[in-house]
Motif scaffolding. Structure first.
Motif, PDB file in Angstrom:
ATOM      1  N   ARG A  13       1.406  21.484 -24.213  1.00 44.01           N
ATOM      2  CA  ARG A  13       0.163  20.825 -24.706  1.00 44.01           C
ATOM      3  C   ARG A  13       0.411  19.365 -24.396  1.00 44.01           C
ATOM      4  O   ARG A  13      -0.433  18.865 -24.588  1.00 44.01           O
ATOM      5  N   SER A  14       1.835  19.007 -24.206  1.00 45.88           N
ATOM      6  CA  SER A  14       1.746  17.702 -24.265  1.00 45.88           C
ATOM      7  C   SER A  14       1.135  16.926 -22.969  1.00 45.88           C
ATOM      8  O   SER A  14       1.016  15.900 -22.981  1.00 45.88           O
ATOM      9  N   GLY A  15       0.913  17.667 -21.864  1.00 45.43           N
ATOM     10  CA  GLY A  15       0.552  17.371 -20.809  1.00 45.43           C
ATOM     11  C   GLY A  15      -1.147  17.414 -20.841  1.00 45.43           C
ATOM     12  O   GLY A  15      -1.782  16.776 -19.886  1.00 45.43           O
ATOM     13  N   GLU A  16      -1.672  17.653 -22.098  1.00 46.34           N
ATOM     14  CA  GLU A  16      -3.026  17.784 -22.065  1.00 46.34           C
ATOM     15  C   GLU A  16      -3.719  17.231 -22.983  1.00 46.34           C
ATOM     16  O   GLU A  16      -4.970  16.940 -23.253  1.00 46.34           O
ATOM     17  N   GLU A  17      -2.899  16.621 -24.292  1.00 45.07           N
ATOM     18  CA  GLU A  17      -3.545  15.949 -25.287  1.00 45.07           C
ATOM     19  C   GLU A  17      -2.477  14.785 -25.585  1.00 45.07           C
ATOM     20  O   GLU A  17      -1.319  14.834 -25.336  1.00 45.07           O
ATOM     21  N   LEU A  18      -3.230  13.843 -26.378  1.00 44.63           N
ATOM     22  CA  LEU A  18      -2.365  12.761 -26.989  1.00 44.63           C
ATOM     23  C   LEU A  18      -1.157  13.500 -27.988  1.00 44.63           C
ATOM     24  O   LEU A  18      -1.177  14.374 -28.901  1.00 44.63           O
ATOM     25  N   ARG A  19      -0.160  12.790 -27.851  1.00 45.88           N
ATOM     26  CA  ARG A  19       1.232  13.174 -28.662  1.00 45.88           C
ATOM     27  C   ARG A  19       0.923  12.726 -30.179  1.00 45.88           C
ATOM     28  O   ARG A  19       1.546  13.728 -30.719  1.00 45.88           O
ATOM     29  N   SER A  20       0.088  12.048 -30.563  1.00 45.08           N
ATOM     30  CA  SER A  20       0.008  11.848 -31.984  1.00 45.08           C
ATOM     31  C   SER A  20      -0.573  13.057 -32.745  1.00 45.08           C
ATOM     32  O   SER A  20      -0.459  13.315 -33.929  1.00 45.08           O
ATOM     33  N   ARG A  21      -1.147  13.987 -32.094  1.00 41.93           N
ATOM     34  CA  ARG A  21      -1.524  15.321 -32.703  1.00 41.93           C
ATOM     35  C   ARG A  21      -0.347  16.178 -33.086  1.00 41.93           C
ATOM     36  O   ARG A  21      -0.559  16.818 -33.952  1.00 41.93           O
ATOM     37  N   TRP A  22       0.785  16.062 -32.570  1.00 42.06           N
ATOM     38  CA  TRP A  22       1.858  16.915 -32.926  1.00 42.06           C
ATOM     39  C   TRP A  22       3.291  16.199 -33.042  1.00 42.06           C
ATOM     40  O   TRP A  22       4.384  16.416 -32.872  1.00 42.06           O
ATOM     41  N   GLN A  23       2.982  14.666 -33.637  1.00 44.43           N
ATOM     42  CA  GLN A  23       4.050  13.877 -33.929  1.00 44.43           C
ATOM     43  C   GLN A  23       5.191  14.525 -34.315  1.00 44.43           C
ATOM     44  O   GLN A  23       6.447  14.230 -33.860  1.00 44.43           O
ATOM     45  N   GLY A  24       5.143  15.147 -35.420  1.00 46.24           N
ATOM     46  CA  GLY A  24       6.403  15.462 -36.272  1.00 46.24           C
ATOM     47  C   GLY A  24       6.788  17.002 -35.813  1.00 46.24           C
ATOM     48  O   GLY A  24       7.826  17.359 -36.497  1.00 46.24           O
ATOM     49  N   ALA A  25       5.970  17.672 -35.142  1.00 50.87           N
ATOM     50  CA  ALA A  25       6.151  18.883 -35.029  1.00 50.87           C
ATOM     51  C   ALA A  25       7.525  19.401 -34.282  1.00 50.87           C
ATOM     52  O   ALA A  25       8.135  20.503 -34.769  1.00 50.87           O
ATOM     53  N   PRO A  26       8.003  18.694 -33.328  1.00 53.95           N
ATOM     54  CA  PRO A  26       9.343  18.962 -32.754  1.00 53.95           C
ATOM     55  C   PRO A  26      10.375  19.014 -33.552  1.00 53.95           C
ATOM     56  O   PRO A  26      11.366  19.752 -33.782  1.00 53.95           O
ATOM     57  N   ILE A  27      10.456  18.051 -34.560  1.00 51.63           N
ATOM     58  CA  ILE A  27      11.325  17.968 -35.677  1.00 51.63           C
ATOM     59  C   ILE A  27      11.289  19.083 -36.535  1.00 51.63           C
ATOM     60  O   ILE A  27      12.345  19.629 -37.100  1.00 51.63           O
ATOM     61  N   ALA A  28      10.041  19.238 -37.037  1.00 57.59           N
ATOM     62  CA  ALA A  28       9.914  20.495 -38.015  1.00 57.59           C
ATOM     63  C   ALA A  28      10.326  21.912 -37.430  1.00 57.59           C
ATOM     64  O   ALA A  28      10.974  22.534 -38.163  1.00 57.59           O
ATOM     65  N   GLY A  29      10.095  21.946 -36.089  1.00 58.44           N
ATOM     66  CA  GLY A  29      10.597  23.317 -35.522  1.00 58.44           C
ATOM     67  C   GLY A  29      12.054  22.998 -35.657  1.00 58.44           C
ATOM     68  O   GLY A  29      12.348  24.240 -35.664  1.00 58.44           O
ATOM     69  N   LEU A  30      12.785  22.023 -35.205  1.00 59.87           N
ATOM     70  CA  LEU A  30      14.292  21.927 -35.311  1.00 59.87           C
ATOM     71  C   LEU A  30      14.641  22.185 -36.680  1.00 59.87           C
ATOM     72  O   LEU A  30      15.647  23.031 -36.777  1.00 59.87           O
ATOM     73  N   LEU A  31      13.869  21.810 -37.890  1.00 54.37           N
ATOM     74  CA  LEU A  31      14.253  21.962 -39.207  1.00 54.37           C
ATOM     75  C   LEU A  31      14.275  23.305 -39.503  1.00 54.37           C
ATOM     76  O   LEU A  31      14.985  24.005 -40.311  1.00 54.37           O
ATOM     77  N   ILE A  32      13.277  24.162 -38.787  1.00 58.42           N
ATOM     78  CA  ILE A  32      13.021  25.732 -39.329  1.00 58.42           C
ATOM     79  C   ILE A  32      14.034  26.342 -38.242  1.00 58.42           C
ATOM     80  O   ILE A  32      14.761  27.539 -38.929  1.00 58.42           O
ATOM     81  N   LEU A  33      14.460  25.734 -37.127  1.00 54.96           N
ATOM     82  CA  LEU A  33      15.396  26.753 -36.190  1.00 54.96           C
ATOM     83  C   LEU A  33      16.896  26.906 -37.017  1.00 54.96           C
ATOM     84  O   LEU A  33      17.548  27.738 -36.608  1.00 54.96           O
ATOM     85  N   LEU A  34      17.411  25.402 -37.359  1.00 55.13           N
ATOM     86  CA  LEU A  34      18.780  25.477 -37.461  1.00 55.13           C
ATOM     87  C   LEU A  34      19.270  26.452 -38.648  1.00 55.13           C
ATOM     88  O   LEU A  34      20.107  27.116 -38.513  1.00 55.13           O
TER      89      LEU A  34
END
Length: 158
Positions: A102-123
């Motif tokens: 999706r990062s190639g299709e829409e503005l980054r602002s829509r999922w700004q904190g999602a990667p870090i949230a995923g990391l906090l779930i994953l650890l």
């Protein structure tokens, strides 16, 4: 054969976990591309990291782990709990792939904190998988909640 499967499984798991930790950090740090060149580099690095490293490592881990289950005849309740957490790792893996796509299709602002949230779930999920493998807790108390089909190969009963 069991030793070789364990080696392949552990090596694949190490690579998969490293990739699942690195990808959200890459997405967070390099997702704010200032120009088209930086953005193209970000897309290439995350795409290759996901398609060329994380996904093959996940497949190697899962295939070797499945072979190991049957080669070592391990059908215990702790393994089922571990597999549930591995399924959570797979879901996070797919979610990261979705964010990269999706990062190639829409503005980054829509999922700004999602990667870090995923990391906090994953650890904690990775830590739980590691803990279950190292400790192999006695979960016989929950054995009554698990159908016999899940605790023994087909055609055998526990």
């Amino acid at each position: 054969m069991i030793a070789a499967l364990k080696f392949i499984h552990i090596a694949g798991l190490a690579g998969w976990c490293a990739a699942l930790i690195a990808l959200p950090l890459l997405m967070h740090a390099h997702g704010r591309a200032g120009n088209q060149r930086q953005y193209a580099r970000f897309r290439l690095v995350t795409h290759i990291g996901y398609i060329g490293f994380a996904t093959p490592a996940a497949l190697i881990t899962i295939i070797a782990g499945t072979g190991l289950i049957f080669a070592a005849q391990v059908f215990t309740p702790w393994l089922l709990v571990k597999l549930a957490f591995v399924a959570a790792m797979v879901l996070v893996h797919v979610w990261f792939g979705h964010m990269i796509q999706r990062s190639g299709e829409e503005l980054r602002s829509r999922w700004q904190g999602a990667p870090i949230a995923g990391l906090l779930i994953l650890l904690p999920v990775i830590a739980t998988v590691l803990g279950l493998v190292l400790v192999k807790p006695d979960l016989e108390r929950v054995r009554d909640l698990i159908p016999d089909q899940f605790l023994s190969p087909r055609g055998e009963s526990s």
